[in-house]
Scaffold this motif. Structure first.
Motif, PDB file in Angstrom:
ATOM      1  N   LEU A  81       0.824  -1.206   0.000  1.00  0.00           N
ATOM      2  CA  LEU A  81       0.000   0.000   0.000  1.00  0.00           C
ATOM      3  C   LEU A  81       0.857   1.255   0.000  1.00  0.00           C
ATOM      4  O   LEU A  81       0.557   2.229  -0.712  1.00  0.00           O
ATOM      5  CB  LEU A  81      -0.920   0.006   1.219  1.00  0.00           C
ATOM      6  N   LEU A  82       1.894   1.235   0.775  1.00  0.00           N
ATOM      7  CA  LEU A  82       2.766   2.410   0.853  1.00  0.00           C
ATOM      8  C   LEU A  82       3.364   2.737  -0.509  1.00  0.00           C
ATOM      9  O   LEU A  82       3.438   3.909  -0.906  1.00  0.00           O
ATOM     10  CB  LEU A  82       3.873   2.158   1.877  1.00  0.00           C
ATOM     11  N   SER A 130       0.413  14.175   9.877  1.00  0.00           N
ATOM     12  CA  SER A 130       0.157  13.245  10.979  1.00  0.00           C
ATOM     13  C   SER A 130      -0.543  11.974  10.519  1.00  0.00           C
ATOM     14  O   SER A 130      -0.802  11.087  11.337  1.00  0.00           O
ATOM     15  CB  SER A 130      -0.688  13.928  12.064  1.00  0.00           C
ATOM     16  N   TRP A 131      -0.845  11.867   9.238  1.00  0.00           N
ATOM     17  CA  TRP A 131      -1.521  10.684   8.722  1.00  0.00           C
ATOM     18  C   TRP A 131      -0.577   9.484   8.740  1.00  0.00           C
ATOM     19  O   TRP A 131       0.646   9.625   8.625  1.00  0.00           O
ATOM     20  CB  TRP A 131      -2.003  10.932   7.303  1.00  0.00           C
ATOM     21  N   THR A 132      -1.147   8.321   8.863  1.00  0.00           N
ATOM     22  CA  THR A 132      -0.352   7.092   8.923  1.00  0.00           C
ATOM     23  C   THR A 132       0.588   6.971   7.734  1.00  0.00           C
ATOM     24  O   THR A 132       1.780   6.648   7.899  1.00  0.00           O
ATOM     25  CB  THR A 132      -1.284   5.867   8.977  1.00  0.00           C
ATOM     26  N   THR A 133       0.081   7.203   6.539  1.00  0.00           N
ATOM     27  CA  THR A 133       0.896   7.035   5.332  1.00  0.00           C
ATOM     28  C   THR A 133       2.074   7.992   5.323  1.00  0.00           C
ATOM     29  O   THR A 133       3.202   7.605   4.981  1.00  0.00           O
ATOM     30  CB  THR A 133       0.035   7.230   4.074  1.00  0.00           C
ATOM     31  N   ALA A 134       1.830   9.239   5.709  1.00  0.00           N
ATOM     32  CA  ALA A 134       2.923  10.219   5.752  1.00  0.00           C
ATOM     33  C   ALA A 134       3.975   9.816   6.776  1.00  0.00           C
ATOM     34  O   ALA A 134       5.187   9.951   6.540  1.00  0.00           O
ATOM     35  CB  ALA A 134       2.364  11.607   6.077  1.00  0.00           C
ATOM     36  N   ARG A 135       3.537   9.322   7.908  1.00  0.00           N
ATOM     37  CA  ARG A 135       4.488   8.910   8.943  1.00  0.00           C
ATOM     38  C   ARG A 135       5.263   7.662   8.504  1.00  0.00           C
ATOM     39  O   ARG A 135       6.449   7.525   8.828  1.00  0.00           O
ATOM     40  CB  ARG A 135       3.747   8.667  10.251  1.00  0.00           C
ATOM     41  N   LEU A 136       4.619   6.785   7.765  1.00  0.00           N
ATOM     42  CA  LEU A 136       5.338   5.642   7.201  1.00  0.00           C
ATOM     43  C   LEU A 136       6.397   6.116   6.208  1.00  0.00           C
ATOM     44  O   LEU A 136       7.543   5.625   6.224  1.00  0.00           O
ATOM     45  CB  LEU A 136       4.354   4.702   6.495  1.00  0.00           C
ATOM     46  N   LEU A 137       6.036   7.060   5.370  1.00  0.00           N
ATOM     47  CA  LEU A 137       6.976   7.550   4.370  1.00  0.00           C
ATOM     48  C   LEU A 137       8.182   8.226   5.010  1.00  0.00           C
ATOM     49  O   LEU A 137       9.289   8.153   4.483  1.00  0.00           O
ATOM     50  CB  LEU A 137       6.265   8.530   3.422  1.00  0.00           C
ATOM     51  N   ARG A 138       7.986   8.854   6.166  1.00  0.00           N
ATOM     52  CA  ARG A 138       9.099   9.513   6.865  1.00  0.00           C
ATOM     53  C   ARG A 138       9.859   8.560   7.774  1.00  0.00           C
ATOM     54  O   ARG A 138      10.856   8.954   8.381  1.00  0.00           O
ATOM     55  CB  ARG A 138       8.564  10.684   7.706  1.00  0.00           C
ATOM     56  N   GLY A 139       9.384   7.330   7.902  1.00  0.00           N
ATOM     57  CA  GLY A 139      10.061   6.360   8.757  1.00  0.00           C
ATOM     58  C   GLY A 139       9.723   6.488  10.227  1.00  0.00           C
ATOM     59  O   GLY A 139      10.373   5.865  11.068  1.00  0.00           O
TER      60      GLY A 139
END
Length: 277
Positions: A228-229, A249-258
């Motif tokens: 998904l990412l 603060s969204w989950t996807t953005a935080r995943l992208l930033r590690g």
């Protein structure tokens, strides 16, 4: 209200129709403009006009909250043909979280047991952003409704398409996460943008639809979240730029930033659905 699915549109609908100038439609999801049984070469909008006026004598507008319209090929163009000046409300939620919620709905309520797919198989049904606004070759209506879990999270591509159909000022964007935090403030901002007076009575907090739990399925894995990412890695920044919504603060953005790992997100979603002990 044209989108997006699994982003609080049922709750937002209930909040909006509590306003003194907004009438309830006969049903929350009218599904008028994504009804492929209609003759869209020569459409008859008569019945829809009756539904739009609604039963409340002092109401000046009503709400069709069919969250598939933003994604459905041709739906926005049909809405424009009906009324080129209509405001279009769009509520957006983190795309990874939304995809999981959509899969849970399909698995527990929409699909028969023999049609159900695992979350792993669902997220691997790719959707090219270039398909937004048109029907992918070989896809049936049912495919568009049940196999588009990943595609419906391509907010950047969908918003870019919407802006080719309607002027930017007619697209009223709502951040699902802000709405959850403060329904009243979000609703007041929205009705103001709709040109309406403030609510005569305080907005009663509306409970969100409960998440489905207690079903049998394989829990999401880190590898599923990575799929998904990858699908949203380029689209989310586009959406942030076009929408002006702070997605940091969204989950996807935080995943992208590690800041989050796919394993952490998979575990949270699995526990939320009761798929992990």
């Amino acid at each position: 209200m044209a989108g997006v699915q699994k982003a609080g549109t049922s709750t937002l609908y209930r909040v909006l129709v509590a306003h003194q100038s907004i009438a309830r439609a006969p049903q929350k999801e009218w599904h008028f403009f994504d009804d492929e049984s209609r003759d869209w070469d020569d459409p008859d909008f008569t019945g829809y006009e009756v539904a739009r006026r609604g039963p409340r004598a002092r109401a000046t507008m009503s709400v069709d909250a069919s969250p598939s319209y933003l994604f459905w090929p041709g739906a926005l163009e049909r809405i424009r043909a009906w009324n080129p000046d209509v405001p279009v409300v769009l509520c957006f939620r983190d795309p990874v979280d939304r995809a999981f919620s959509h899969w849970v709905m399909n698995h527990t309520r929409r699909l028969s047991p023999e049609e159900r797919l695992s979350f792993a198989d669902t997220v691997r049904i790719g959707y090219d952003p270039a398909w937004i606004g048109r029907r992918p070759e070989g896809w049936s209506d049912k495919d568009l409704r049940t196999r588009s879990v990943v595609g419906r999270g391509l907010y950047g591509a969908q918003l870019a398409h919407a802006r080719t159909v309607f002027p930017q000022e007619q697209l009223l964007l709502v951040d699902f996460h802000e709405f959850v935090r403060d329904q009243h403030a979000t609703a007041e901002r929205l009705v103001s943008r709709l040109g309406l007076e403030p609510y005569q009575k305080p907005v009663e907090p509306q409970a969100r639809s409960a998440s489905q739990t207690g079903f049998e399925a394989a829990a999401p894995t880190a590898e599923d979240i990575e799929v998904l990412l990858a699908a949203y890695a380029e689209d989310l920044p586009l959406f942030s730029r076009l929408s002006g919504i702070d997605t940091s603060s969204w989950t996807t953005a935080r995943l992208l930033r590690g800041e989050l790992t796919p394993a952490e997100v998979a575990e949270r979603l699995g526990r939320k659905a009761g798929l992990l002990g």
